[in-house]
Design an enzyme around this catalytic site. Structure first.
Site, mmCIF file in Angstrom:
data_model
loop_
_atom_site.group_PDB
_atom_site.id
_atom_site.type_symbol
_atom_site.label_atom_id
_atom_site.label_comp_id
_atom_site.label_asym_id
_atom_site.label_seq_id
_atom_site.Cartn_x
_atom_site.Cartn_y
_atom_site.Cartn_z
ATOM 1 N N LYS A 105 8.776 6.718 21.499
ATOM 2 C CA LYS A 105 7.470 7.383 21.602
ATOM 3 C C LYS A 105 7.608 8.838 21.157
ATOM 4 O O LYS A 105 8.678 9.446 21.314
ATOM 5 C CB LYS A 105 6.998 7.298 23.057
ATOM 6 C CG LYS A 105 5.573 7.747 23.317
ATOM 7 C CD LYS A 105 5.189 7.468 24.785
ATOM 8 C CE LYS A 105 3.807 7.978 25.147
ATOM 9 N NZ LYS A 105 3.435 7.670 26.541
ATOM 10 N N SER A 158 -1.015 5.265 27.225
ATOM 11 C CA SER A 158 -0.868 6.140 26.084
ATOM 12 C C SER A 158 0.221 5.731 25.096
ATOM 13 O O SER A 158 0.243 6.216 23.963
ATOM 14 C CB SER A 158 -0.559 7.554 26.590
ATOM 15 O OG SER A 158 0.689 7.573 27.255
ATOM 16 N N SER A 177 1.012 3.880 31.404
ATOM 17 C CA SER A 177 1.066 3.970 29.939
ATOM 18 C C SER A 177 2.043 3.043 29.240
ATOM 19 O O SER A 177 2.058 2.998 28.008
ATOM 20 C CB SER A 177 1.397 5.402 29.529
ATOM 21 O OG SER A 177 0.225 6.161 29.539
HETATM 22 N N1 GLN Z 1 -4.085 6.459 31.519
HETATM 23 C C1 GLN Z 1 -3.439 7.361 32.425
HETATM 24 C C2 GLN Z 1 -3.823 8.794 32.114
HETATM 25 O O1 GLN Z 1 -4.487 9.010 31.151
HETATM 26 C C3 GLN Z 1 -1.942 7.153 32.398
HETATM 27 C C4 GLN Z 1 -1.247 7.877 31.342
HETATM 28 C C5 GLN Z 1 0.233 7.704 31.375
HETATM 29 O O2 GLN Z 1 0.780 6.861 32.078
HETATM 30 N N2 GLN Z 1 0.902 8.543 30.622
HETATM 31 O O3 GLN Z 1 -3.472 9.683 32.830
#
Ligand code: GLN
Length: 472
Positions: free
Chosen positions: A76, A151, A175
């Site tokens: 990532k 994400s 994410s």
């Molecule tokens: N969707 C969640 C957020 O936007 C989780 C994001 C993540 O795990 N990095 O905070």
């Protein structure tokens, strides 16, 4: 033989036996990435990937037998790899080059992995769809008009489309598990402290963990063996011994807990019937399924959306137009550098989180929001510990339903935040959770189920996942 369909375990075996070369393997995966550029899963293919593969072939010929010998991996875009751009999906960091390797990067390389490139993500890992990337949307690997989740959507899409057998993502609130579910693959969020975060750009430090995407359980377990374990550069990284995760134990006597509150929360959602099917399936496999309770789980989402922005507001203060980030060209004074650079550098969602975070931490609101959220976190930890007194693993859906259409979420951000309702609890309490593909939704797109384990008991959830894989 289709090389890109092989698992990491198979690739390593074939390379060590001389049936395949690392170069030939990497070439096949690079071709696969190029064939699928329309999905926008990979932001950059590293130009030294082939040269590294040739080096690896020489090393292997000289007797090297690393656990990932010759295995191609994608990381990532928030994981540092020395000399390479690490932009966190943000135009603010579009020119930032890593000065050193993250511990996870070092561990991948030490075991012989070849890192092919970096994957697209929501800016600073904030989002559930990869629509918040400054470098364009990533598409769902099964339905091009839908999101891959986020994400870590780029990493998930890359694995699902055979651009690499394993990819790394990161988790703060779901994410890895949510995109794994939307893309029909495995996604692990390990226990808090299981994997070092040294060199991983922080979002919310009390919740962040590196996670693993794969198409097979063996690959996921193998990767955790490589990455887990203490690190002198990360004080939050546990000294707890690393298990032999890929040596699966017998799962047939495990007690599976179904939180009563989850059954209530799934009512009327697309995941409801699939979750019920999963419970029936476990029973048909002869496993004991017992009711448990996490009384306050419905508070987890609100708790997460206080704690995560609070920590993000503080962590993102370092991106100021002075260090790391691009500077606004017209800024003259220090104040202007901060203000103009941050205003133009950060995207809309990131700004929203910074404002939300500073609000809940501001005097007068600190007790009402931040301290209260910390108190609820304590409650949830106690309630999960209690639930684990009567079961070995808990189960819950990963997502509300199938992947949604690109651009379909209303402008109210809370609607998107609701996506995370089933995933945030594992982050808040620090337990490991693995999303496994199970069932399909009404458009025949994949759904996922979480196997939620006791802290540092990744071995049991892997063993259960293996048992499930064999029974279907
Ligand atoms: N969707 C969640 C957020 O936007 C989780 C994001 C993540 O795990 N990095 O905070």
């Amino acid at each position: 033989m289709e090389i890109t369909k092989l698992s990491a375990v198979e690739i390593r075996k074939k390379i060590l036996s001389g049936e395949l070369s690392c170069k030939q393997t990497v070439e096949s995966f690079l071709k696969q990435i190029e064939k699928n550029t329309a999905y926008n899963a990979v932001l950059e293919i590293f130009d030294d990937a082939l040269a590294k593969a040739e080096e690896m072939d020489k090393k292997i010929a000289a007797g090297f037998k690393g656990k990932l010998a010759g295995v191609p991996v994608i990381i990532k875009d928030n994981i540092l790899y020395e000399g390479k751009i690490c932009s966190c999906g943000s135009k603010f960091l579009k020119n930032y080059r890593a000065q050193y390797n993250a511990t996870v990067t070092d561990r991948l390389l030490a075991e012989g992995a070849v890192i092919l490139g970096r994957a697209n993500m929501d800016e600073f890992a904030m989002g559930s769809s990869t629509e918040n990337s400054a470098f364009g949307i990533t598409h769902n690997p099964i339905d091009f008009d839908r999101v891959p989740g986020g994400s870590s959507g780029g990493s998930a899409c890359a694995v699902a489309l055979d651009m690499c057998p394993i990819a790394l993502g990161t988790e703060t609130g779901g994410s890895v598990r949510q995109p794994a579910s939307y893309c029909g693959i495995y996604g692990l969020k390990p226990s808090y402290g299981r994997i070092s975060r040294y060199g991983v750009v922080a979002f919310a430090s009390s919740l962040d963990q590196v996670g693993i995407f794969s198409k097979s359980i063996e690959d996921n377990a193998l990767m955790l063996e490589v990455l887990a374990g203490e690190d002198e550069n990360d004080e939050t990284c546990s000294k707890q011994k690393v298990d032999d995760y890929s040596n699966f134990s017998d799962a047939k006597n495990l007690k599976i807990g179904v939180p009563a509150e989850i059954l209530k929360m799934t009512k009327g959602l697309e995941c409801e019937a699939n979750f019920a099917n999963f419970v029936d399936f476990l029973k048909a496999c002869g496993l004991q399924v017992v009711p448990v309770s996490i009384k306050d789980i419905e508070l987890a989402l609100a708790t997460y959306y206080i704690l995560a922005p609070a920590e993000a507001a503080s962590n993102l203060a370092r991106f100021d137009g002075v260090k790391y980030t691009t500077r606004n060209a017209d800024a003259k004074t220090l104040q202007q550098i901060y203000k103009k650079s941050r205003s133009e550098g950060f995207g809309k969602e990131v700004k929203r989180r910074i404002m939300l975070g500073n609000y809940v931490l501001s005097s007068g609101y600190y007790d009402a929001y931040y301290n209260k959220a910390k108190a609820v976190q304590g409650l949830l930890i106690d309630e999960c510990n209690k639930a684990f007194e009567s079961c070995d693993v808990m189960i819950m859906p990963t997502t509300l339903g199938e992947a949604f259409k690109i651009g379909s979420k209303p402008s109210d951000p809370v609607e998107t935040y609701k996506e995370d309702v089933f995933t945030v609890t594992a982050n808040i309490v620090g337990c490991p959770s693995l999303s496994i593909p199970f069932g399909k939704g009404k458009n025949l797109l994949p759904l996922g189920i979480q196997l939620f384990g006791k802290k540092f008991d990744e071995k049991t959830i892997f063993s259960l996942a293996k048992f499930i894989e064999e029974k279907r």
